[in-house]
Design a protein around this motif. Sequence first.
Motif, PDB file in Angstrom:
ATOM      1  N   ILE A 187       0.872  -1.179   0.000  1.00 27.83           N
ATOM      2  CA  ILE A 187       0.000   0.000   0.000  1.00 27.83           C
ATOM      3  C   ILE A 187       0.904   1.222   0.000  1.00 27.83           C
ATOM      4  CG2 ILE A 187      -1.763   1.273   1.283  1.00 27.83           C
ATOM      5  CD1 ILE A 187      -2.683  -1.414   2.453  1.00 27.83           C
ATOM      6  N   CYS A 188       0.875   1.982  -1.097  1.00 29.49           N
ATOM      7  CA  CYS A 188       1.851   3.050  -1.318  1.00 29.49           C
ATOM      8  C   CYS A 188       1.180   4.417  -1.400  1.00 29.49           C
ATOM      9  CB  CYS A 188       2.623   2.775  -2.614  1.00 29.49           C
ATOM     10  SG  CYS A 188       3.817   4.064  -3.035  1.00 29.49           S
ATOM     11  N   ASP A 189       1.554   5.280  -0.486  1.00 32.57           N
ATOM     12  CA  ASP A 189       1.192   6.704  -0.560  1.00 32.57           C
ATOM     13  C   ASP A 189       2.194   7.349  -1.515  1.00 32.57           C
ATOM     14  OD1 ASP A 189       0.958   9.426  -0.225  1.00 32.57           O
ATOM     15  OD2 ASP A 189       1.050   9.393   1.961  1.00 32.57           O
ATOM     16  N   ALA A 190       1.740   7.659  -2.717  1.00 28.62           N
ATOM     17  CA  ALA A 190       2.650   8.157  -3.753  1.00 28.62           C
ATOM     18  C   ALA A 190       2.287   9.563  -4.204  1.00 28.62           C
ATOM     19  CB  ALA A 190       2.653   7.210  -4.949  1.00 28.62           C
ATOM     20  N   THR A 191       1.673  10.343  -3.323  1.00 31.69           N
ATOM     21  CA  THR A 191       1.084  11.599  -3.762  1.00 31.69           C
ATOM     22  C   THR A 191       2.094  12.589  -4.324  1.00 31.69           C
ATOM     23  OG1 THR A 191      -0.544  13.290  -3.173  1.00 31.69           O
ATOM     24  CG2 THR A 191       1.165  12.790  -1.535  1.00 31.69           C
ATOM     25  N   SER A 192       3.316  12.622  -3.812  1.00 30.18           N
ATOM     26  CA  SER A 192       4.304  13.561  -4.338  1.00 30.18           C
ATOM     27  C   SER A 192       5.263  12.906  -5.317  1.00 30.18           C
ATOM     28  CB  SER A 192       5.093  14.200  -3.186  1.00 30.18           C
ATOM     29  OG  SER A 192       5.701  13.213  -2.371  1.00 30.18           O
ATOM     30  N   ALA A 193       4.890  11.705  -5.786  1.00 30.36           N
ATOM     31  CA  ALA A 193       5.719  10.981  -6.754  1.00 30.36           C
ATOM     32  C   ALA A 193       5.002  10.729  -8.069  1.00 30.36           C
ATOM     33  CB  ALA A 193       6.179   9.646  -6.157  1.00 30.36           C
ATOM     34  N   VAL A 194       3.689  10.479  -8.027  1.00 26.29           N
ATOM     35  CA  VAL A 194       2.939  10.192  -9.256  1.00 26.29           C
ATOM     36  C   VAL A 194       3.052  11.370 -10.223  1.00 26.29           C
ATOM     37  CG1 VAL A 194       0.664   9.754 -10.216  1.00 26.29           C
ATOM     38  CG2 VAL A 194       1.347   8.638  -8.094  1.00 26.29           C
ATOM     39  N   PHE A 195       3.355  11.096 -11.471  1.00 31.51           N
ATOM     40  CA  PHE A 195       3.613  12.054 -12.543  1.00 31.51           C
ATOM     41  C   PHE A 195       4.992  12.717 -12.427  1.00 31.51           C
ATOM     42  CE2 PHE A 195      -1.057  11.967 -12.604  1.00 31.51           C
ATOM     43  CZ  PHE A 195      -1.291  11.760 -13.945  1.00 31.51           C
ATOM     44  N   GLY A 196       5.751  12.425 -11.374  1.00 33.13           N
ATOM     45  CA  GLY A 196       7.061  13.046 -11.222  1.00 33.13           C
ATOM     46  C   GLY A 196       8.209  12.060 -11.126  1.00 33.13           C
ATOM     47  N   GLN A 197       7.907  10.819 -10.746  1.00 40.16           N
ATOM     48  CA  GLN A 197       8.931   9.798 -10.583  1.00 40.16           C
ATOM     49  C   GLN A 197       8.404   8.495 -11.177  1.00 40.16           C
ATOM     50  OE1 GLN A 197       9.843   9.800  -6.362  1.00 40.16           O
ATOM     51  NE2 GLN A 197      10.100  12.028  -6.353  1.00 40.16           N
ATOM     52  N   ARG A 198       9.310   7.583 -11.507  1.00 44.56           N
ATOM     53  CA  ARG A 198       8.885   6.318 -12.129  1.00 44.56           C
ATOM     54  C   ARG A 198       8.516   5.321 -11.041  1.00 44.56           C
ATOM     55  NH1 ARG A 198       9.329   6.919 -17.306  1.00 44.56           N
ATOM     56  NH2 ARG A 198      10.946   8.311 -18.148  1.00 44.56           N
ATOM     57  N   LEU A 199       7.264   4.927 -11.047  1.00 45.70           N
ATOM     58  CA  LEU A 199       6.767   3.972 -10.073  1.00 45.70           C
ATOM     59  C   LEU A 199       6.749   2.568 -10.666  1.00 45.70           C
ATOM     60  CD1 LEU A 199       5.874   6.702  -8.843  1.00 45.70           C
ATOM     61  CD2 LEU A 199       3.795   5.560  -8.053  1.00 45.70           C
ATOM     62  N   ALA A 200       7.042   1.587  -9.834  1.00 47.18           N
ATOM     63  CA  ALA A 200       7.032   0.185 -10.264  1.00 47.18           C
ATOM     64  C   ALA A 200       5.625  -0.358 -10.080  1.00 47.18           C
ATOM     65  CB  ALA A 200       8.046  -0.621  -9.453  1.00 47.18           C
ATOM     66  N   TRP A 201       4.751  -0.100 -11.046  1.00 48.25           N
ATOM     67  CA  TRP A 201       3.336  -0.410 -10.884  1.00 48.25           C
ATOM     68  C   TRP A 201       3.083  -1.877 -10.607  1.00 48.25           C
ATOM     69  CZ3 TRP A 201       0.392   3.375  -9.700  1.00 48.25           C
ATOM     70  CH2 TRP A 201       0.621   4.659 -10.198  1.00 48.25           C
ATOM     71  N   ASP A 202       3.857  -2.753 -11.222  1.00 49.74           N
ATOM     72  CA  ASP A 202       3.617  -4.178 -11.032  1.00 49.74           C
ATOM     73  C   ASP A 202       3.923  -4.633  -9.614  1.00 49.74           C
ATOM     74  OD1 ASP A 202       6.366  -3.683 -11.566  1.00 49.74           O
ATOM     75  OD2 ASP A 202       6.672  -5.802 -12.009  1.00 49.74           O
ATOM     76  N   ARG A 203       4.561  -3.775  -8.826  1.00 52.15           N
ATOM     77  CA  ARG A 203       4.888  -4.131  -7.442  1.00 52.15           C
ATOM     78  C   ARG A 203       4.053  -3.342  -6.424  1.00 52.15           C
ATOM     79  NH1 ARG A 203      11.172  -6.002  -7.656  1.00 52.15           N
ATOM     80  NH2 ARG A 203      11.247  -6.354  -9.897  1.00 52.15           N
ATOM     81  N   LEU A 204       3.102  -2.580  -6.916  1.00 49.26           N
ATOM     82  CA  LEU A 204       2.238  -1.783  -6.042  1.00 49.26           C
ATOM     83  C   LEU A 204       0.808  -2.292  -6.157  1.00 49.26           C
ATOM     84  CD1 LEU A 204       3.607   1.795  -6.852  1.00 49.26           C
ATOM     85  CD2 LEU A 204       4.313   0.228  -5.023  1.00 49.26           C
ATOM     86  N   ASP A 205       0.227  -2.662  -5.032  1.00 47.75           N
ATOM     87  CA  ASP A 205      -1.148  -3.173  -5.033  1.00 47.75           C
ATOM     88  C   ASP A 205      -2.169  -2.080  -4.773  1.00 47.75           C
ATOM     89  OD1 ASP A 205      -0.590  -6.003  -5.461  1.00 47.75           O
ATOM     90  OD2 ASP A 205       0.384  -5.914  -3.507  1.00 47.75           O
ATOM     91  N   VAL A 206      -1.806  -1.102  -3.984  1.00 48.54           N
ATOM     92  CA  VAL A 206      -2.649   0.072  -3.761  1.00 48.54           C
ATOM     93  C   VAL A 206      -1.758   1.302  -3.888  1.00 48.54           C
ATOM     94  CG1 VAL A 206      -4.165   1.308  -2.168  1.00 48.54           C
ATOM     95  CG2 VAL A 206      -4.119  -1.200  -2.149  1.00 48.54           C
ATOM     96  N   THR A 207      -2.164   2.242  -4.704  1.00 46.46           N
ATOM     97  CA  THR A 207      -1.409   3.482  -4.875  1.00 46.46           C
ATOM     98  C   THR A 207      -2.376   4.653  -4.749  1.00 46.46           C
ATOM     99  OG1 THR A 207       0.035   2.329  -6.446  1.00 46.46           O
ATOM    100  CG2 THR A 207       0.225   4.726  -6.331  1.00 46.46           C
ATOM    101  N   THR A 208      -1.960   5.666  -4.004  1.00 48.23           N
ATOM    102  CA  THR A 208      -2.825   6.823  -3.788  1.00 48.23           C
ATOM    103  C   THR A 208      -2.081   8.108  -4.132  1.00 48.23           C
ATOM    104  OG1 THR A 208      -2.153   7.213  -1.479  1.00 48.23           O
ATOM    105  CG2 THR A 208      -3.911   5.605  -1.864  1.00 48.23           C
ATOM    106  N   TYR A 209      -2.854   9.112  -4.559  1.00 51.50           N
ATOM    107  CA  TYR A 209      -2.274  10.436  -4.766  1.00 51.50           C
ATOM    108  C   TYR A 209      -3.379  11.476  -4.810  1.00 51.50           C
ATOM    109  CZ  TYR A 209      -3.481  10.322  -9.818  1.00 51.50           C
ATOM    110  OH  TYR A 209      -4.127  10.267 -11.020  1.00 51.50           O
ATOM    111  N   SER A 210      -2.980  12.736  -4.782  1.00 48.73           N
ATOM    112  CA  SER A 210      -3.935  13.832  -4.928  1.00 48.73           C
ATOM    113  C   SER A 210      -3.530  14.683  -6.117  1.00 48.73           C
ATOM    114  CB  SER A 210      -3.976  14.700  -3.660  1.00 48.73           C
ATOM    115  OG  SER A 210      -2.795  15.469  -3.553  1.00 48.73           O
ATOM    116  N   TRP A 211      -4.472  15.485  -6.599  1.00 45.20           N
ATOM    117  CA  TRP A 211      -4.214  16.324  -7.770  1.00 45.20           C
ATOM    118  C   TRP A 211      -3.307  17.504  -7.440  1.00 45.20           C
ATOM    119  CZ3 TRP A 211     -10.136  16.779  -9.032  1.00 45.20           C
ATOM    120  CH2 TRP A 211     -10.612  15.526  -9.422  1.00 45.20           C
ATOM    121  N   GLN A 212      -3.204  17.861  -6.162  1.00 46.13           N
ATOM    122  CA  GLN A 212      -2.565  19.121  -5.808  1.00 46.13           C
ATOM    123  C   GLN A 212      -1.039  19.077  -5.831  1.00 46.13           C
ATOM    124  OE1 GLN A 212      -2.271  20.231  -1.628  1.00 46.13           O
ATOM    125  NE2 GLN A 212      -3.453  18.429  -1.065  1.00 46.13           N
ATOM    126  N   LYS A 213      -0.435  17.934  -6.054  1.00 46.73           N
ATOM    127  CA  LYS A 213       1.026  17.843  -5.993  1.00 46.73           C
ATOM    128  C   LYS A 213       1.665  18.093  -7.365  1.00 46.73           C
ATOM    129  CE  LYS A 213       1.693  17.046  -1.593  1.00 46.73           C
ATOM    130  NZ  LYS A 213       2.461  17.988  -0.747  1.00 46.73           N
TER     131      LYS A 213
END
Length: 391
Positions: free
Chosen positions: A168-194
């Motif tokens: 379970i990954c809180d990725a709010t300041s990483a999504v759209f800015g860093q490369r995430l390993a999607w196949d290894r993340l079961d839950v990913t969260t973020y907000s639009w404001q970052k």
Amino acid sequence: MTLPEKPALRPLSPRFSSGPCTKHPGWSLDGLKGALLGRNHRQPETKARIVLALTRTRDILRLPSDYRVALVPASDTGAVEMALWSLLGPRGVDVLAWEAFSQDWVTDISEQLKLPDIRALTAPYGELPDLSNVDFARDVVFAWNGTTSGVRVPDGDWIATDREGLTICDATSAVFGQRLAWDRLDVTTYSWQKVLGGEAQHGMLILSPRAVDRLESYRPPWPVPKLFRMTKNGKLMSELFEGSTINTPSMLCLEDYLDALDWVESVGGLDGTIARCDANAKAIADWVARTPWIDFLAKVPETRSTTSVCLKIVDPDIVTLRPEAAGAVSRRMAALLDAENAAKDIASYRAAPAGLRIWTGATVERSDIEALLPWFDWAFAHVKRGLAKAA
């Protein structure tokens, strides 16, 4: 001590806040003209806008085809809480914390959910916990990027592909800015404001098939608030991932999100936004390398954030003066640069070690970062001289 002259060039945008973050270049209210205001969000026209946001999110982020995306209440915090309250319980939990917000998840899991088998793997600001100690037979909760410490996980290689528990990954300041390993993340969260500079209060929740299986095979023993519910009669509420929402969303904020996604595509999509973050962070790294009075809070270069850069004062004349001197200098610098309209909101997070924090996400122009750096040198010299006179 010879003082540098006040820089002649100011950043065109002095907004370096780490959240809410600055709007994308060229943003204007005209971009929101298509918002379906005053309309019920469950009507075909309005629901189609939500579906469009989910579809474009999937496409731009290059999510696996069997992952599900939902728009949920209460920003990234709400999305994380939905996952914690709905999914945790059947296994022990390893929760990683090395800064303020990840520590919140430790508190929620231990003091609110009161799970019986919790391991908190923690590290001080500037460091990561030992990732080799994570047990993937358990559920694992972590932040990809620590906004208040400027420390991120270096990649997804440390996450087991044959894991038994969920990640379970809180990725709010990483999504759209860093490369995430999607196949290894079961839950990913973020907000639009970052990284997108969007509006607050709306969260995004991304689930893998493994997370869906957990939702449909496990029922938490505690009452789950309506805002957190993702199942009904033991089955996933699939409509939540097809454009329906738990509560009423802001169609104005949604239109702003779609406008931000337009901008993402205009700069080259995901590769383009990541490149912008990397270039911004490199501009600061190059300056730190030639500036003796400042350093990164992150101790290991590979773990330095490329979106939320946290710095500390290391000038020997300052740090040996008295323990609180470095904090006083950074606070005075932040106030001085704010008054000069050179940089807004650059003091470190209130619970973090004293220093400077500069948002370098994709909506920030590298030219503004480069214009800011001479102001740092100017402000430091003036504050240091003032401190020396007062000593």
